[in-house]
Design a protein around this motif. Structure first.
Motif, mmCIF file in Angstrom:
data_model
loop_
_atom_site.group_PDB
_atom_site.id
_atom_site.type_symbol
_atom_site.label_atom_id
_atom_site.label_comp_id
_atom_site.label_asym_id
_atom_site.label_seq_id
_atom_site.Cartn_x
_atom_site.Cartn_y
_atom_site.Cartn_z
ATOM 1 N N ASP A 111 6.667 8.292 8.432
ATOM 2 C CA ASP A 111 7.440 7.389 7.570
ATOM 3 C C ASP A 111 8.791 8.017 7.232
ATOM 4 O OD1 ASP A 111 5.502 5.439 7.525
ATOM 5 O OD2 ASP A 111 4.959 5.661 5.423
ATOM 6 N N ASN A 143 0.653 8.577 7.388
ATOM 7 C CA ASN A 143 1.864 8.147 6.661
ATOM 8 C C ASN A 143 2.109 9.089 5.474
ATOM 9 O OD1 ASN A 143 0.197 7.277 4.551
ATOM 10 N ND2 ASN A 143 1.207 5.302 4.317
ATOM 11 N N GLU A 202 0.783 -1.233 0.000
ATOM 12 C CA GLU A 202 0.000 0.000 0.000
ATOM 13 C C GLU A 202 0.814 1.283 0.000
ATOM 14 O OE1 GLU A 202 0.435 -2.045 2.517
ATOM 15 O OE2 GLU A 202 1.001 -0.857 4.240
ATOM 16 N N SER A 203 2.102 1.196 0.342
ATOM 17 C CA SER A 203 2.887 2.432 0.479
ATOM 18 C C SER A 203 4.351 2.201 0.120
ATOM 19 C CB SER A 203 2.806 2.931 1.924
ATOM 20 O OG SER A 203 3.438 1.988 2.785
ATOM 21 N N ASP A 233 6.783 -5.175 12.293
ATOM 22 C CA ASP A 233 6.108 -3.917 11.941
ATOM 23 C C ASP A 233 4.964 -3.612 12.907
ATOM 24 O OD1 ASP A 233 4.706 -1.844 10.668
ATOM 25 O OD2 ASP A 233 3.870 -3.173 9.151
ATOM 26 N N ARG A 234 3.725 -3.905 12.534
ATOM 27 C CA ARG A 234 2.593 -3.607 13.410
ATOM 28 C C ARG A 234 2.486 -4.668 14.509
ATOM 29 N NH1 ARG A 234 -1.510 -2.458 8.343
ATOM 30 N NH2 ARG A 234 -0.263 -0.767 7.454
HETATM 31 O O1 GYE Z 1 3.550 3.916 8.266
HETATM 32 C C1 GYE Z 1 2.640 2.950 6.326
HETATM 33 C C2 GYE Z 1 2.382 1.542 5.983
HETATM 34 O O2 GYE Z 1 2.688 -0.268 9.532
HETATM 35 C C3 GYE Z 1 4.374 1.284 9.987
HETATM 36 O O3 GYE Z 1 2.050 0.951 7.188
HETATM 37 C C4 GYE Z 1 3.509 0.677 8.974
HETATM 38 C C5 GYE Z 1 2.673 1.651 8.213
HETATM 39 C C6 GYE Z 1 3.454 2.758 7.543
HETATM 40 O O4 GYE Z 1 1.650 1.309 4.918
HETATM 41 O O5 GYE Z 1 3.266 3.673 5.335
#
Ligand code: GYE
Length: 331
Positions: A264, A234, A45-46, A123-124
């Motif tokens: 981020d 983010n 997603e990012s 991560d999360r």
């Molecule tokens: O900030 C975001 C991503 O979980 C830290 O997930 C991650 C977040 C991050 O898609 O850009």
């Protein structure tokens, strides 16, 4: 176990649908069995996420003694659970996953535990019924990130002598229920309670993407353009919000425009910060592969590992960022 795995490696990949199978050659050239890891990534997603995936693939490489099964869950928890169940059936040595949301993992983790496959969360974070359901967590202190952001905001508004005026805040949240969202949101909501002049005028979910945030911000701007701060969870969201605001004729900068806060600190996010379009960018470090490698190697040698580890993180703002900082950024 080896024979079972060989069968699994030869046949089960065909059962995976829509997932990138990245199995290396069995036993490699070193003569040693590789460590087989199933990694369930939340999605793409990012930019942060892409950097995270690359870091993991680089660290868990064939040259480094691994055989990696990688699955991209396309931002769906049920896909992650399915991938993890496949990893269990393949009898991998370790499961690593980056959970989309905090809750709902107990059953699949129990299955992994029964199969005696250690799980590492990256991560999360997750909320699990029982600590024994995973061996280690490596990720970011999202609450601390949020606290850094609101503290910076309090300081700048004080310097600008705006403590006596209403500060109208638009809040774009990340994927609802993810620990990154919960903690970054928590820090802002608490700061709003202690700052009598801060008003949350809009709160919407941007799902950590530029496209969705561009849409929701566009809708917000139809309702009001009287905005002092946009708090995005983010960089993708910050970029989408800025696209929409600039199109609507609003200036984004901390001096005489909308103050945009982001998290981020990707290269693109830092470029925006240099221009002031993002006023503050709190770093979230995606380079977790080497830590995961270290944890797995330690566990494989039967050593103790830290149960919870936070990666190092800093922050960047318009007033102190330099070109050199941006050039150093690899993602
Ligand atoms: O900030 C975001 C991503 O979980 C830290 O997930 C991650 C977040 C991050 O898609 O850009």
């Amino acid at each position: 176990m080896i024979a079972r795995r060989l069968v699994a490696v030869l046949f089960l990949p065909f059962l995976f649908c829509g997932c990138a199978q990245e199995a290396g050659s069995m036993a490699g050239t070193t003569g040693k069995d590789p460590i087989v890891v199933g990694f369930s990534q939340v999605g793409a997603e990012s930019e942060w996420r892409v950097a995270n995936t690359e870091s993991m693939k680089a660290a868990l490489s064939e040259e480094n003694g691994y055989e990696l099964f990688f699955d991209d869950a396309r931002n769906m928890q049920e896909n992650q659970i399915r991938a993890m169940r496949n990893f269990i059936q393949q009898d991998v040595d370790y499961i690593v996953f980056s959970p989309r949301v905090e809750t709902g993992w107990d059953s699949i983790l129990q299955e992994a535990k029964e199969a005696e496959i250690p799980v590492i969360v990256i991560d999360r974070g997750i909320v699990a019924a029982d600590d024994s359901l995973y061996r280690a967590y490596i990720g970011s202190d999202f609450r601390e990130e949020g606290e850094k952001a609101v503290k910076w905001l309090e300081d700048i508004l004080e310097k600008q002598e705006r403590t006596g005026e209403d500060i109208r805040i638009v809040h774009i949240q990340g994927t609802l229920g993810s620990s990154a969202q919960i903690s970054r949101t928590g820090a802002l909501e608490q700061a709003i309670q202690r700052n009598a002049n801060w008003r949350m005028i809009e709160q919407e979910c941007g799902d950590f993407t530029r496209a969705k945030t561009y849409e929701v911000m566009g809708a917000i701007l139809k309702r009001t353009k009287d905005i002092d701060v946009v708090y995005c969870e983010n960089d993708g969201e910050a970029l989408g919000a800025i696209d929409a605001m600039e199109e609507a004729g609003l200036k984004c900068n901390p001096e005489d425009g909308v103050i945009v806060v982001s998290f981020d600190a990707t290269k693109k996010g830092l470029e925006y910060c240099f221009e002031g379009r993002i006023a503050l960018n709190v770093e979230c470090n995606p380079l977790q592969g080497p830590y995961v490698d270290e944890i797995i190697k330690k566990l494989s040698r039967g050593e103790q590992v830290e149960r919870k580890k936070f990666v190092d993180e800093t922050l960047f703002d318009f007033y102190t960022i330099t070109k050199g900082m941006i050039e150093k950024r690899g993602y």
